[in-house]
Scaffold this active site. Structure first.
Site, PDB file in Angstrom:
ATOM      1  N   HIS A  32      44.689  45.249  41.267  1.00  0.00           N
ATOM      2  CA  HIS A  32      44.035  44.645  40.104  1.00  0.00           C
ATOM      3  C   HIS A  32      42.541  44.393  40.315  1.00  0.00           C
ATOM      4  CE1 HIS A  32      48.150  44.186  39.081  1.00  0.00           C
ATOM      5  NE2 HIS A  32      48.374  43.068  39.737  1.00  0.00           N
ATOM      6  N   ASP A  86      48.942  49.208  36.119  1.00  0.00           N
ATOM      7  CA  ASP A  86      48.204  48.090  36.694  1.00  0.00           C
ATOM      8  C   ASP A  86      47.919  47.179  35.518  1.00  0.00           C
ATOM      9  OD1 ASP A  86      46.025  46.375  37.459  1.00  0.00           O
ATOM     10  OD2 ASP A  86      45.806  47.629  39.235  1.00  0.00           O
ATOM     11  N   HIS A  87      48.677  46.094  35.408  1.00  0.00           N
ATOM     12  CA  HIS A  87      48.628  45.361  34.139  1.00  0.00           C
ATOM     13  C   HIS A  87      47.258  44.731  33.879  1.00  0.00           C
ATOM     14  CE1 HIS A  87      49.686  41.756  36.538  1.00  0.00           C
ATOM     15  NE2 HIS A  87      49.220  41.040  35.539  1.00  0.00           N
TER      16      HIS A  87
END
Ligand SMILES: NC(=O)C1=CN([C@@H]2O[C@H](COP(=O)(O)OP(=O)(O)OC[C@H]3O[C@@H](n4cnc5c(N)ncnc54)[C@H](OP(=O)(O)O)[C@@H]3O)[C@@H](O)[C@H]2O)C=CC1
Ligand SMILES: O=C1O[C@H](COP(=O)(O)O)[C@@H](O)[C@H](O)[C@H]1O
Length: 510
Positions: free
Chosen positions: A258, A194-195
């Site tokens: 996110h 999950d950047h």
């Protein structure tokens, strides 16, 4: 006495030599994010020596052609520029492996190549498999890795997998994917990326809360009136994104992953240690404690979905969502969502959290704002204009990463008049250097075996449980909550303003 936190931090930061295999290596993500991230790590001296990279994809390419394509993009996007000497050394460790994802023979030949690389390391070798393909291939890749025995680590070595988003499209598909992942790799070797968790400011949330004694005593329903998390984007469906987005929408694309991850970092209890499971145990409790909007009526009351109509962004005319490339003129997909959330825990009882996310809003910006309750203002209530608003702590996730605190101050002069002022910390000026890209930190953590900034199985499933109720109300109920509209380039639909206004609040202006 040694400090257990310190030891933990040190041991988490020892990345070892390995071979990184990227599935989907001719794709956009590899070119724009993954290779530049690995190159930037090399520039900063953070990439361990002895890292080899193999790109796995379908089309015929020589190593030279593959490298040339990567170089072309790296020159354009790398945050540390493009140094010919460092690039030359870096790219010499990158090779290409052509195969269909579905062809087991391609994995057998990959296994042979990995063994050849390992032969130069005394027969040992660590492997990191990065699944950067379209989601319909996740199962095939995982099962073929198992079929070729590549999921098993050699003695004294490790074999890990990074899985890209989207991790399922609902609870059922996420559970299925989790089952396939766990049948092939051990959970502790699984890194669901999950950047947003790799963004510097997201990482700083725990430090802000737990390394500063002044915030934690106030971090609860006694002092906080509400919390807002806003992710605004000025882009729409450029680059053919509409095809993917139509099947996803703002809620699945950004909120399920996110933004719920950011929410859990804001709302979690202090973990007992900084281990991956210590942190994730606390995060998942937050998501599990979300009050479920499990009827169409509750969804209508607490969730607003919308599409943009034609308008102007940055002074340029832009089409409405339904006129975008690869979007259906009858589309029922939301390009904007605002959600009111309640967390049923002791700490957060009665404190609403609001998340909003939209495409084609006026600018690109992500921030979290913590709105504190007003001071009892008997002292100043008689002043003309009263007390102008209360304290707000704003954590700017991007751009211009930083933290600011809004306070009320006396305006200098002979009379007593009050005005809000801001104490502002900017990463760029305080530390004199830019932050690394999220993918840099995350890839390095996976090489180092630290899963703290990756989502665990239960976090993903709990998030889907919450999202599924909303999706069902929107798409399957007899009583579907309506789709609102807003003009592209404005701050979202009137209905979202009304939702927050009912609680006596307003969206923060970004
Ligand atoms: N792009 C981005 O910015 C982001 C992407 N992601 C995620 O990353 C993943 C990849 O996205 P993206 O790079 O944009 O996708 P692309 O469509 O650009 O790339 C897909 C890749 O998969 C390969 N491929 C497709 N079919 C096969 C097959 N049957 N056998 C072998 N290789 C095949 C393609 O190879 P070939 O060219 O040879 O056909 C190409 O390398 C997705 O899960 C996406 O959700 C997540 C965040 C951001
Ligand atoms: O995962 C995604 O993220 C981007 C936004 O990422 P950011 O780092 O630029 O904030 C979003 O545009 C995209 O729709 C989504 O799939």
């Amino acid at each position: 006495m040694s400090n257990p936190f310190r030891e933990d931090l040190v041991s988490r930061n020892r990345p070892e030599p390995c071979t990184v295999v990227i599935f989907g290596a001719t794709g956009d993500l590899t070119h724009r994010k993954l290779i530049p991230a690995l190159y930037n790590l090399a520039v900063d001296g953070e990439l361990p020596t002895g890292v080899n990279i193999i790109g796995f994809a379908r089309r015929e390419k020589s190593d030279e052609e593959f490298r040339a394509g990567l170089e072309e993009l790296n020159q354009k996007v790398s945050r540390s520029g493009h140094d010919e000497e460092i690039w030359g050394k870096f790219i010499s460790s990158v090779t290409y492996h052509q195969s269909e994802f579905t062809d087991l023979d391609g994995y057998a030949s990959l296994s042979k190549r990995l063994d050849e690389i390992d032969a130069g390391r005394g027969g040992k070798g660590n492997r990191l498999f990065y699944i950067a393909s379209a989601p319909e291939f996740f199962d095939d890749i995982l099962l073929n890795l198992k079929g070729a025995g590549l999921n098993e680590a050699k003695e004294g070595c490790w074999s890990r997998v990074i899985v890209e988003k989207p991790f399922g499209t609902d609870l059922k598909t996420a559970k299925h994917l989790n089952q396939v992942v766990n049948e092939t790799f051990h959970e502790s070797d699984t890194y669901r990326i999950d950047h947003y968790l790799g963004k510097e400011t997201a990482q700083n949330l725990m430090v802000l809360r737990f390394a500063n004694a002044i915030f934690e005593p106030l971090w609860n329903s006694k002092y906080i009136s509400h919390v807002q998390i806003t992710c605004s984007e000025n882009l729409g469906m450029e680059g053919g994104r509409g095809g993917y987005y139509e099947k996803s929408g703002a809620l699945r694309d950004m909120v399920q992953n996110h933004l719920l991850q950011l929410l859990s970092l804001v709302a979690m209890e202090p973990p007992t240690d900084l281990s991956a499971d210590g942190v994730r145990d606390e995060k998942v409790k937050v998501i599990r404690s979300l009050r479920q909007w499990d009827t169409p009526e509750k969804v209508a009351e607490n969730v607003i979905r919308a599409q943009y109509t034609a308008g102007h962004v940055d002074g340029n005319p832009v089409p409405g969502y339904r006129e975008e490339d690869r979007v259906s003129p009858e589309s029922e997909t939301e390009a904007y969502v605002a959600v009111r959330l309640l967390i049923d825990t002791w700490r957060w009882s009665g404190v609403p959290f609001y998340i909003r996310m939209g495409k084609r809003l006026p600018k690109k910006s992500t921030e979290i704002s913590i709105h504190f309750k007003d001071a009892p203002c008997v002292l100043f209530s008689a002043l003309p204009g009263g007390v102008p608003g209360g304290n707000v702590l704003v954590i700017r996730i991007q751009p211009d990463e930083g933290i600011s605190l809004r306070m009320v101050s006396k305006i200098p002069g002979t009379s007593l008049r009050l005005e809000p002022v801001k104490m502002d910390f900017h990463y760029a000026t305080s530390f004199g250097k830019g932050s690394p890209e999220a993918y840099e930190r995350l890839i390095l953590d996976a090489i180092a075996g630290d899963a703290t900034l990756f989502a665990r199985r239960d976090e993903v499933e709990e998030a889907w449980r919450f999202i599924d109720h909303i999706e069902r109300a929107w798409h399957e109920s007899d009583n579907k909550p309506p789709m609102a509209e807003f003009v592209a380039g404005s701050w979202g639909p009137r209905e979202a303003d009304e939702m927050i206004k009912k609680d006596g609040f307003a969206w923060r202006r970004l």
